[in-house]
Structure formats: C-alpha cells, structure tokens
Scaffold this active site. Structure first.
Site, PDB file in Angstrom:
ATOM      1  CB  SER A 143       2.219  -5.480  -1.453  1.00  0.00           C
ATOM      2  OG  SER A 143       2.084  -5.766  -0.101  1.00  0.00           O
ATOM      3  CG  ASP A 163      -5.267  -6.699  -0.452  1.00  0.00           C
ATOM      4  OD1 ASP A 163      -4.834  -7.423   0.477  1.00  0.00           O
ATOM      5  OD2 ASP A 163      -4.535  -5.979  -1.148  1.00  0.00           O
ATOM      6  CG  HIS A 166      -1.843  -8.672  -0.870  1.00  0.00           C
ATOM      7  ND1 HIS A 166      -2.097  -7.339  -0.683  1.00  0.00           N
ATOM      8  CD2 HIS A 166      -0.508  -8.831  -0.678  1.00  0.00           C
ATOM      9  CE1 HIS A 166      -0.978  -6.710  -0.389  1.00  0.00           C
ATOM     10  NE2 HIS A 166       0.010  -7.589  -0.385  1.00  0.00           N
TER      11      HIS A 166
END
Ligand SMILES: *[C@@H]1O[C@H](CO)[C@@H](O)[C@H](O)[C@H]1NC(C)=O
Ligand SMILES: *[C@@H]1O[C@H](CO)[C@@H](O)[C@H](O)[C@H]1NC(C)=O
Ligand SMILES: *[C@@H]1O[C@H](CO)[C@@H](O)[C@H](O)[C@H]1NC(C)=O
Ligand SMILES: *[C@@H]1O[C@H](CO)[C@@H](O)[C@H](O)[C@H]1NC(C)=O
Ligand SMILES: *[C@@H]1O[C@H](CO)[C@@H](O)[C@H](O)[C@H]1NC(C)=O
Ligand SMILES: *[C@@H]1O[C@H](CO)[C@@H](O)[C@H](O)[C@H]1NC(C)=O
Ligand SMILES: *[C@@H]1O[C@H](CO)[C@@H](O)[C@H](O)[C@H]1NC(C)=O
Length: 529
Positions: free
Chosen positions: A185, A400, A440
């Site tokens: 991320s 995601d 994610h």
C-alpha cells in the site's frame, strides 16, 4: 553466489566470542554515535517474550505480539530537520543471516509495522521500521509543516535505512551482505520511491499494492463520496444493493477465465454492465436488490476511469470484483474517505476546514501540480536500480478495494515505454504478479497466502513466498516465474486446512483454467498470453 548459512554461523561465532549477545545488546545504546539521533533504549528480547507497545500512538494500536527468536531491540529518534524527525527501531536477531531489511508503512500513517518486523526478524534479517515522521493514523501533523510531509514522502524510509544499516554494522561488527525492502500500500509506494530515487538503498524490493501516482490516488479515492452522496441520496446504493451488483458482476465475468468460483483471474477483461439490475417499471421501489437508473449511473461511474480537467486521466477505474471486501463497502459507504480528506486538508491546502464534498477537477489538478514532497512516485525510469543489479517484485491483489489493481499494469506499461524495454527485458530486474482473489494487501477469497505478511505465510519456499522469492532472485539469480498461492479453509492458516492452491502469473500473462483436472490444483491452470 552467497552462503547465508555460513554468514549466520560466522556472525553468531563472532557474537559468542565477545561478551555474549545479551550484554552486547545492552552496551549498544552507549556505543552508537549517530548524528542527530537520540537512542531511547537497546534491550534484549528473548524468544517467546510477549511484547507490547505502550508508547505507540493509540490510533496505531499494535497488538501485543510474540516473536519466535532472540533479538536486540533498539529504539531511537532521528531529527530530520529543525521541526521534524522519525522514531525508528532496529531489531537485530541473534541468528543473523547477514541480510538487512526495511519495512514500510500504510495509509497516511505514522505507525511502525511491528508485524512485518516480527516476520522478518524471525527469518534472520536485521530489520528496521520507522514511524514515517509522525505518530498516529491521522494526517493532521502535516498541517503547515512541509518537513513532516517530506518525511512521509521519502525521508523517513531513506533515513531509517541509512541509520539502520549503520546500527546493524556496529552491532554485528560487519556490514550486511544484501539489503531488502518489504511493504504494501503506502509501503508499496515507499518501495518504488526507493527504486526511483534511492536505488542504492536496496538489492531486492517487494512492493505490494503500491499507492503509486499518489496525488491522483487521493483525488480518485475521494471522488467516490461525490458519486454516491450520503446514505439516502438518489445516487447512493445500500449494502444489499452492492451485494446484488457483486453477484451480477460475477454472473457477467467470473466465467471468462474458464471456471466459476467467485474469483476473476483477469478483471481487465471484465467490462461490467449494470443495466440489467434496473428495477422493472412495474415495480419502481428500489428498497430491495434492484436499482434505479440513477443508481446504475453511480455503478457505471465507479467502474469507469476518472478524468479531470481537459480530459486528462486522473486514475483508472475500480476493478470489478472487490465490492464485498473491507470495512463493508468502504468507498461506497456514503462518507468521505479519511485519508483523502486529510491529505487535501493538511498536506495540499493547509486548511482544516476544507470540505471533501467540494472535491472536483480543479482540486485534482491543484494537488498534482503542487505534488507535495514529490510524493507522486510515478517515475517510469528504473534504470539506476537496474544498473546496480537490484530486483523488484511488484504484486497487486485483483480484488483490491482501496487501490485499484488496474493502476499497477498502467505503471508497468509506463516503465516499459519510458525505458523502451519489452516485458522480456523488464523481466531481468522487474516482475509484476497479479494475485487473483486478494483484497488490499491481505484477505480475500483467492489463493492469497503468498508470504506478503506474517499472517499470510503458507510456506517459506521461494515458489510460494514473495519475500523469499526476491531473496533467491538477488542471491542466486533465479527469478520467480509464478507465485504459488494458498487459500486456507476459513481464511486462516491456523486451522491448517488448505482449501486450494493456484499459481499467479507474471504480467502480462493471465491465468486460465485448462478445462481439465481438479480446479483446486495449480496444475489445472495455465498462464497464457
Ligand atoms: C500479552 O500481554 C497482553 C497485555 O500486555 C495480554 O493482553 C495478552 O493476553 C498477552 N498474550 C499472551 C499470549 O500471553
Ligand atoms: C543533522 O541535522 C542537521 C540539521 O537538521 C542537518 O543539516 C544534517 O544534514 C543532519 N545530518 C544527517 C547525517 O542527517
Ligand atoms: C538460524 O537460521 C537458519 C536459517 O537462516 C536456520 O536454518 C537455523 O535453524 C537457525 N538456527 C537457530 C539456532 O535458530
Ligand atoms: C512519537 O512517539 C514517540 C514515542 O512516544 C515519541 O518519542 C516521539 O517524540 C513522537 N514523535 C512525534 C513527531 O510526535
Ligand atoms: C418489487 O421489487 C422488490 C425489490 O426487488 C421486491 O422485494 C418486491 O417483491 C417486488 N414487488 C413486486 C410486487 O414485484
Ligand atoms: C487545462 O487547460 C487549461 C487551458 O489550456 C490550462 O490552463 C490548464 O492548466 C489545463 N489543466 C490541466 C490539468 O492540464
Ligand atoms: C472453519 O469454520 C467452521 C465454522 O466456524 C468450523 O466448524 C471449522 O472447524 C473451521 N475449520 C478450520 C479448518 O478452521
């Protein structure tokens, strides 16, 4: 060719030859002479200690954790300017492989990734983590302090690495052999920032779900609130309606890969059309799972690329398939997205009163033109990293729900065009893997255990573990062709029961079911052009 076992043996002999690991650790605090640094403590942590983090900011809330190996824990503060600095820790294992590793951060946060530190110190890396220049998950520390933004943009990781390598050398009495990075991320963005701007920092980088093109990402993640409006708005869909949208997406696209299992192997082939969900005119109530024409427009917009002023692309569409993941329907909840709102308020406009409901194309353009601390992270030129022999393993989950996985192939193509290299030559130093059914960073219905996090490890074999894959690539020159992922029953390895395994293909290849054999077996699938 390296022999990590010998390195570990020699280093532990060296340590034993001195006054013992434990005493050497407690002496470290007074031995360290690091410019601009204040060492808080150096303490021995025995394997099995229940480690808790009372000094951590409450919003970081790291749970207590138990690390399986003996290590020396060092904590310090390093000033990065007269009005900014990082808090960092180095975790130095007794059984050292000779390898160094830096962890990253997430969101807008200033939280050490203790889980990643535990994961990698257990694997024998001397491991560092930093707080990204501020404490807590909020963006308020950016307000009127560009130096804190500078730390967040690049300086925290780079400083952490420079200082961390020095601490490691001082402690073990010799330099590390190879240097690695692991992050997802914002952590994925930090990995690419290092490759783009600080190519000497790492020999091997694992960058997951990277928050690339960061200014535009914040515009995109903020725009969903304007698409849906608040709950009850004509444009807003209820969670029940999103569940219907998800089912409809699967009905239209799940079979494209040859097998219907709730996992779309290549969402780029899914061009979803929501119109068949529109309520029949004989029954105009939208209280159930059908939707109005206005709501269908919302759905269309979610799955369409976002354009800004003069028709420039801001960010690619949300990939279809992730609707049910995350804090339910995070972007579709009818609330502003905190990270986007904080970024505009505290880093872009320095105005806590800025209203995220007013976000529009002028803001997209303004934030990307300002590009605070050069945080964009979109350089397509990785030649400095390539020339020093660094290897980059980029991965992205195809469900995601926070950073659309459509952005990763866009970056890959940008690198190919910028460097003038076809995938075959990019493969020599930069490989990108799409992980189907992964949300994610972690979680999701696919074969999502690929070694990207401590609680997502099915195996330490390089074929099944992105970190060990990059280590083997760097140290033995054997690059990963595929990543074998594992899905566990109930989504957790603790039960130990494997639901299925699947090989994830290297981009631009995509995965298809051969039509023969048990689809739970990786051999029944193949990577095709
Ligand atoms: C570790 O300590 C915390 C309190 O700091 C406690 O809540 C937790 O149960 C402990 N965990 C174990 C495994 O002992
Ligand atoms: C130490 O801090 C000063 C003042 O902020 C800065 O100019 C200098 O570059 C720093 N030194 C290092 C090694 O970072
Ligand atoms: C030290 O680490 C190596 C792998 O890096 C491992 O094979 C070995 O079992 C470890 N030894 C101890 C005593 O933990
Ligand atoms: C962050 O928290 C640490 C530990 O509580 C503290 O020492 C440090 O000064 C804090 N940093 C900032 C920028 O507030
Ligand atoms: C009207 O549509 C709703 C939502 O789909 C459904 O629950 C309801 O049964 C429908 N009513 C009729 C009369 O078809
Ligand atoms: C759009 O075009 C106008 C007029 O040429 C220009 O001033 C503006 O900077 C452009 N905006 C973007 C985001 O390129
Ligand atoms: C999965 O969850 C179910 C329901 O909670 C439970 O009965 C089963 O034992 C679990 N299986 C594993 C392997 O964790």
């Amino acid at each position: 060719m390296r022999f990590p076992l010998y390195a570990a043996l020699f280093s532990s002999l060296a340590v034993a030859a001195q006054c013992g690991f434990q005493q050497q650790c407690s002496k470290l605090a007074s031995k360290l002479k690091i410019e601009n640094a204040t060492v808080w403590f150096a303490e021995y942590v025995a394997a099995g200690t229940n480690l808790s983090f009372p000094d951590a900011h409450p919003t970081c809330s790291p749970g207590p954790l138990t690390v399986g190996v003996d290590f020396c824990r060092v904590a310090l503060y390093v000033a990065t300017s007269s009005r900014s600095g990082i808090s960092m820790e180095a975790w130095l294992p007794r059984n050292w492989t000779g390898r160094f590793l830096s962890t990253g951060n997430g969101g807008l946060n200033g939280c050490l990734s203790y889980d990643d530190m535990a994961y990698t110190v257990e694997l024998g890396f001397s491991t560092v983590g930093a707080n990204n220049g501020h404490n807590g998950t909020s963006g308020t520390p950016f307000l009127n302090n560009p130096d804190v933004v500078e730390d967040f943009g690049w300086r925290s990781v780079h400083t952490n690495v420079v200082v961390g390598k020095e601490i490691s050398r001082e402690f073990y009495g010799k330099k590390h052999t190879k240097s690695y990075y692991l992050g997802c991320s914002t952590g994925g963005r930090q990995g690419f920032k290092s490759a783009q701007s600080f190519p000497d920092d790492f020999d091997g980088i694992v960058a997951g779900a990277p928050a690339l093109d960061f200014n535009n990402l914040n515009s995109w993640s903020g725009h969903f609130y304007l698409l849906t409006g608040a709950p009850g708005s004509p444009t807003y869909l209820t969670p029940e309606q999103w569940t219907a949208v998800h089912a409809d997406i699967m009905a239209q696209c799940d079979g494209i890969d040859g097998y219907v299992d709730g996992i779309i192997e290549d969402p780029s082939l899914c061009h979803y059309r929501p119109e068949s969900l529109i309520c029949p005119s004989t029954n105009a109530t939208n209280s159930g799972t059908c939707i109005t024409g206005t709501q269908a427009s919302t759905v269309r917009a979610v799955f369409s690329d976002l354009y800004g002023e003069n028709g420039t692309l801001v960010y690619p569409r949300m990939q279809p398939g992730s609707e049910l993941l995350g804090t339910p329907y995070i972007y579709y909840s009818g609330n502003p997205f905190q990270y986007s709102a904080d970024w505009f308020r505290y880093a872009v406009y320095n105005n806590p009163d800025w209203d995220p409901a007013t976000l529009g194309p002028a803001d997209y353009a303004a934030s990307d033109a300002l590009n605070p601390a050069d945080i964009r992270t979109w350089s397509g030129d990785l030649s400095a990293a390539r020339e020093r022999g660094a290897k980059i393993l980029h991965w992205h989950g195809l469900q995601d729900q926070i950073i659309t996985s459509d952005n990763s192939p866009r970056y890959y193509a940008h690198v190919a065009r910028t460097m003038g290299l076809p995938p075959r030559e990019l493969d020599e130093f930069y490989r990108f893997f799409r992980i189907s059914g992964l949300g994610h960073c972690t979680g999701g219905p696919g074969a999502v255990f690929v070694g990207q996090a401590r609680d997502h490890v099915a195996s330490l074999e390089p074929e099944q573990n992105v970190l060990m894959a990059v280590v083997r690539w760097v140290e033995q020159g054997k690059a990963p062709e595929t990543i074998l992922g594992t899905a566990f029953v109930n989504g957790t390895a603790s039960g130990g029961e494997v639901a299925f395994r699947r090989r994830h293909c290297r981009y631009p290849l995509r995965n298809v079911y051969t039509g023969q054999g048990n689809p739970k077996e990786p051999g029944s699938w193949k990577c095709v052009v």
